[in-house]
Design a protein around this motif. Structure first.
Motif, short mmCIF file in Angstrom:
data_model
loop_
_atom_site.label_atom_id
_atom_site.label_comp_id
_atom_site.label_asym_id
_atom_site.label_seq_id
_atom_site.Cartn_x
_atom_site.Cartn_y
_atom_site.Cartn_z
N HIS A 46 0.84 -1.25 0.04
CA HIS A 46 -0.21 -0.04 -0.10
C HIS A 46 0.99 1.43 0.11
CE1 HIS A 46 0.80 -0.16 4.15
NE2 HIS A 46 0.27 0.82 4.44
N ASP A 47 2.10 1.40 0.51
CA ASP A 47 2.76 2.50 0.58
C ASP A 47 3.96 2.31 -0.39
OD1 ASP A 47 1.67 3.93 2.63
OD2 ASP A 47 2.78 3.33 4.18
N LYS A 50 5.58 5.32 -1.89
CA LYS A 50 6.95 6.37 -1.12
C LYS A 50 8.23 5.95 -1.89
CE LYS A 50 4.43 6.59 3.38
NZ LYS A 50 4.64 6.19 4.81
N HIS A 75 1.90 10.04 -2.29
CA HIS A 75 2.25 8.29 -2.34
C HIS A 75 1.20 7.40 -2.92
CE1 HIS A 75 1.02 8.21 1.78
NE2 HIS A 75 1.00 6.93 1.65
N HIS A 99 -5.99 4.24 0.58
CA HIS A 99 -5.84 3.96 2.01
C HIS A 99 -5.67 5.09 2.86
CE1 HIS A 99 -1.52 4.36 1.11
NE2 HIS A 99 -1.00 4.61 2.45
N HIS A 100 -5.53 6.32 2.17
CA HIS A 100 -5.63 7.55 3.01
C HIS A 100 -6.91 8.30 2.95
CE1 HIS A 100 -1.84 7.21 5.00
NE2 HIS A 100 -1.27 6.99 3.95
N ASP A 128 -3.72 0.04 9.13
CA ASP A 128 -2.59 0.90 8.90
C ASP A 128 -2.64 1.87 10.10
OD1 ASP A 128 -0.65 2.25 7.38
OD2 ASP A 128 -2.31 3.58 6.32
FE LIG Z 1 0.45 5.43 3.34
#
Ligand SMILES: [Fe+2]
Length: 184
Positions: A46-47, A50, A75, A99-100, A128
């Motif tokens: 998910h990240d 980045k 990201h 996801h954010h 998360d």
């Molecule tokens: Fe994230």
């Protein structure tokens, strides 16, 4: 993942712990094997976006400037683009993308609200956040399990899907959850 692990070991550890939490939750919710597989891969990746963000910003221990935070907020979109390029399932790339997002519409990148946010993304955001609060970070003291529990409860209906929060808190009350999270 290797590339992200080399560049940013905090994100790498974070992702594997998020995946464990998400899997536990998904099993308790009775999700299908297929959904759990998608969620596990999505949680691990998910990240991934980045990797496109300057390492100095990711590792900064002080408060981010507005410009730096605006960069970090890209990201999810970067991650979505990377996963789309890999030709990976949309369910998984959308986990990175959303996801954010927040239940109340105040998240990013799109400010989607409520059920506009895919179910698995709403679920991932709880895993998360729990990891983000309780994991070890150089710039702050971790929340205790109890503090994290209260914080998540307080954010039901604002940050999180209130129905899912009820189920998630039941998971947090189970001792097995703590014991399956890999240590840092
Ligand atoms: Fe994230």
């Amino acid at each position: 993942m290797d590339e992200l692990g080399r560049k940013d070991h905090i994100t790498f550890n974070h992702s594997s712990r998020v995946a464990k939490i998400a899997m536990f939750f998904a099993k308790e919710l009775g999700l299908s094997k297929k959904e759990r597989q998608m969620l596990e891969v999505g949680a691990l990746l998910h990240d991934i976006g980045k990797i496109k963000i300057d390492g100095a910003i990711l590792k900064k221990s002080g408060k981010l400037t507005k410009e730096e935070f605006d960069e970090v907020k890209k990201h999810p979109l970067y991650g979505f683009e990377i996963l789309e390029n890999w030709g990976i399932s949309k369910v998984i790339s959308q986990l990175a993308l959303y996801h954010h997002e927040r239940w109340d519409g105040n998240g990013y990148p799109y400010g989607l609200a409520g059920e506009e946010i895919p179910f698995l993304s709403r679920l991932l955001s709880l895993a998360d956040t729990l990891e983000a609060m309780t994991g070890i970070r150089p710039y702050r003291k971790p929340f205790t399990w109890k503090e994290a529990y209260i914080e998540i409860d307080n954010n039901a209906g604002t940050q999180f899907d209130p129905q899912l929060v009820k189920e998630f808190l039941k998971c947090m009350e189970k001792k097995e959850l703590l014991s399956i999270i890999p240590s840092l």
